[in-house]
Design an enzyme around this catalytic site. Structure first.
Site, PDB file in Angstrom:
ATOM      1  N   ARG A 221       1.014  -1.254  -0.052  1.00 53.92           N
ATOM      2  CA  ARG A 221       0.141  -0.081  -0.068  1.00 53.92           C
ATOM      3  C   ARG A 221       0.978   1.275   0.092  1.00 53.92           C
ATOM      4  O   ARG A 221       0.407   2.290  -0.735  1.00 53.92           O
ATOM      5  CB  ARG A 221      -1.059   0.125   1.148  1.00 53.92           C
ATOM      6  CG  ARG A 221      -2.124  -1.066   1.193  1.00 53.92           C
ATOM      7  CD  ARG A 221      -2.800  -0.915   2.202  1.00 53.92           C
ATOM      8  NE  ARG A 221      -2.589  -1.401   3.594  1.00 53.92           N
ATOM      9  CZ  ARG A 221      -2.797  -2.799   4.050  1.00 53.92           C
ATOM     10  NH1 ARG A 221      -3.732  -3.522   3.495  1.00 53.92           N
ATOM     11  NH2 ARG A 221      -2.559  -3.184   5.181  1.00 53.92           N
ATOM     12  N   PHE A 240     -11.711  -4.599  -5.470  1.00 55.67           N
ATOM     13  CA  PHE A 240     -11.791  -5.710  -4.389  1.00 55.67           C
ATOM     14  C   PHE A 240     -11.286  -4.962  -3.093  1.00 55.67           C
ATOM     15  O   PHE A 240     -10.315  -5.273  -2.556  1.00 55.67           O
ATOM     16  CB  PHE A 240     -10.906  -6.967  -4.538  1.00 55.67           C
ATOM     17  CG  PHE A 240     -11.370  -7.510  -5.961  1.00 55.67           C
ATOM     18  CD1 PHE A 240     -12.227  -8.447  -5.835  1.00 55.67           C
ATOM     19  CD2 PHE A 240     -10.770  -7.660  -7.075  1.00 55.67           C
ATOM     20  CE1 PHE A 240     -12.699  -9.186  -7.062  1.00 55.67           C
ATOM     21  CE2 PHE A 240     -10.723  -8.158  -8.231  1.00 55.67           C
ATOM     22  CZ  PHE A 240     -11.961  -8.900  -7.928  1.00 55.67           C
ATOM     23  N   ASP A 262     -16.106  -3.125  -4.078  1.00 53.26           N
ATOM     24  CA  ASP A 262     -16.160  -4.385  -3.310  1.00 53.26           C
ATOM     25  C   ASP A 262     -17.507  -4.862  -3.484  1.00 53.26           C
ATOM     26  O   ASP A 262     -18.641  -4.033  -3.458  1.00 53.26           O
ATOM     27  CB  ASP A 262     -15.834  -4.115  -2.054  1.00 53.26           C
ATOM     28  CG  ASP A 262     -15.217  -5.312  -1.458  1.00 53.26           C
ATOM     29  OD1 ASP A 262     -14.096  -5.589  -1.375  1.00 53.26           O
ATOM     30  OD2 ASP A 262     -16.062  -6.215  -0.822  1.00 53.26           O
ATOM     31  N   ASP A 311      -6.651  -6.303  -6.204  1.00 50.68           N
ATOM     32  CA  ASP A 311      -6.246  -7.151  -5.008  1.00 50.68           C
ATOM     33  C   ASP A 311      -7.505  -8.071  -4.639  1.00 50.68           C
ATOM     34  O   ASP A 311      -8.076  -7.969  -3.565  1.00 50.68           O
ATOM     35  CB  ASP A 311      -6.049  -6.087  -3.942  1.00 50.68           C
ATOM     36  CG  ASP A 311      -5.628  -6.604  -2.494  1.00 50.68           C
ATOM     37  OD1 ASP A 311      -5.237  -7.846  -2.736  1.00 50.68           O
ATOM     38  OD2 ASP A 311      -5.955  -6.045  -1.543  1.00 50.68           O
ATOM     39  N   CYS A 351      -3.141 -13.520  -3.460  1.00 54.51           N
ATOM     40  CA  CYS A 351      -2.860 -13.988  -2.090  1.00 54.51           C
ATOM     41  C   CYS A 351      -3.020 -15.591  -1.854  1.00 54.51           C
ATOM     42  O   CYS A 351      -3.026 -16.019  -0.646  1.00 54.51           O
ATOM     43  CB  CYS A 351      -3.551 -13.226  -1.025  1.00 54.51           C
ATOM     44  SG  CYS A 351      -5.557 -13.281  -1.173  1.00 54.51           S
TER      45      CYS A 351
END
Length: 410
Positions: A221, A240, A262, A311, A351
């Site tokens: 970030r 996201f 989101d 993300d 991730c």
């Protein structure tokens, strides 16, 4: 259960000849299909000794035959004595490592296997601890771990006003445990304000995702904040967005207009609250929408952005679903690339540790080729150092993060 019962070893696990390769290479696990014999009496969750097929000592761990990860190792030393002093040593080492490597105002203090305490995570959000326990044996040791951690933190004059448990992941069911969340000790306000990279957030440790906030992206970030401070983008799209973290970093850096998207209305509400907390509500806006539906719509409308951030959640949590995950990552990167202005920037990440770096890179390359974009790599990053990558423990290396400049083929 008394302390003597907690640390007593009454059984020995011997593995089959030719197995245990990952354990011997540095992993913390003995799989259920690697066990040859178990001698002595035990219950699931008990400490056991581990031996190779020929009796060579492999260390000490806790057993649970309800799990595919039948033994999780606490020590690979034959003469290790697992007791309160041992737990204090593990906890102290974890904290000293964080002090040396990251901003500890909010950080992950214990990261399971990577801190040699398999199956437990402890996050610090300002003056609150959040614990997630995912294995039966470590669950029994949890009170000792937290007691020692509180004592170690107090030595540095760090006051902790409360502990909340977020052991509500489905994986606990595979260990024969119930899912649980609630206070450990006295109740407190579970909306916790933290500051990271100069951005203020309200972290909901009770109802937020996982432990409430994704600390692993802290310095990624910051990389976006620094990029936006240099280029001063007019428009930024953060997909996201969760609680708005990348969007807020872009906004704090002086970006013109930032849109965070989101699918969770709760996440959007939290992101809007965070924008107000930072005085960014006039430039940083949020929308509740399915990103896969919204991106084609934005493309049809002819919208473009100076910076696009992707993300997504893990599209795969097992090897069996990698093919579908690759399709998801390819689609989201293809759509995102189409929205980047010529000469603009794309930040994209995965991730899931099952999506290894080579496969993730290949997927991005294919997406770029499909839309005739050329990528100029600026940075490749992983998770913050408070989520250490332990070599030989592949599961600890999960976050891949790229920043590219995107150039149209001409």
């Amino acid at each position: 259960m008394t302390k003597d019962d907690l640390y007593r070893e009454t059984a020995c696990v011997r593995i089959k000849k030719g197995t245990g390769r990952s354990l011997k290479a540095g992993s913390a696990w003995i799989y259920d299909n690697e066990i040859d014999t178990i001698t002595g009496e035990y219950e699931n969750g008990d400490l056991v000794r581990a031996e190779d097929f020929d009796g060579y000592p492999l260390g000490h761990g806790f057993i649970n035959l309800q799990s595919r990860l039948a033994v999780r190792m606490l020590s690979r030393k034959r003469d290790a004595i697992i007791n309160d002093d041992f737990i204090e040593m593990r906890v102290r080492n974890a904290w000293e490592y964080r002090k040396a490597t990251v901003d500890t105002s909010s950080c992950r203090i214990i990261f399971g296997e990577a801190d040699f305490l398999p199956g437990i995570v402890v996050d610090k959000f300002s003056d609150v601890l959040v614990v997630e326990s995912l294995a039966l044996g470590i669950d029994r040791l949890k009170p000792v771990i937290l007691e020692k951690l509180m004592a170690v933190l107090s030595e540095d004059h760090i006051h902790i006003r409360g502990i909340y448990e977020r052991s509500d992941a489905r994986v606990r069911l595979q260990e024969g445990m119930e899912r649980f969340k609630g206070f450990i000790g006295e109740p407190f306000d579970t909306k916790v304000e933290i500051t990271e990279n100069g951005v203020r957030y309200l972290v909901d440790v009770e109802d937020g995702q996982k432990t409430g906030f994704f600390l692993d992206q802290k310095y990624n970030r910051l990389a976006i904040q620094e990029l936006c401070r240099r280029i001063k983008p007019k428009r930024v799209l953060d997909c996201f967005t969760h609680t708005g973290s990348f969007a807020l970093n872009a906004g704090l850096a002086g970006s013109g207009q930032v849109l965070g998207v989101d699918a969770s209305q709760l996440a959007v509400a939290q992101a809007e609250e965070n924008a107000r907390l930072n005085g960014l509500e006039n430039r940083v806006h949020f929308q509740c929408a399915d990103v896969f539906d919204l991106l084609p719509k934005l493309e049809q409308e002819g919208q473009t952005f100076d910076v696009v951030i992707l993300d997504p959640p893990a599209f795969t949590k097992s090897r069996n679903s990698i093919k579908n995950a690759v399709k998801g990552y390819r689609e989201i990167n293809l759509r995102g690339l189409k929205l980047v202005k010529d000469g603009g920037y794309l930040a994209t990440c995965s991730c899931s540790h099952f999506m290894d770096p080579e496969l993730f890179t290949k997927t991005i390359r294919e997406a770029a080729g499909s839309v005739h974009k050329r990528l100029r790599q600026i940075e490749y990053r992983t998770q913050a150092a408070d989520h250490p990558i332990l070599w030989a423990a592949d599961e600890s290396y999960y976050l891949k993060f790229y920043i590219f400049q995107v150039v149209d083929e001409k």
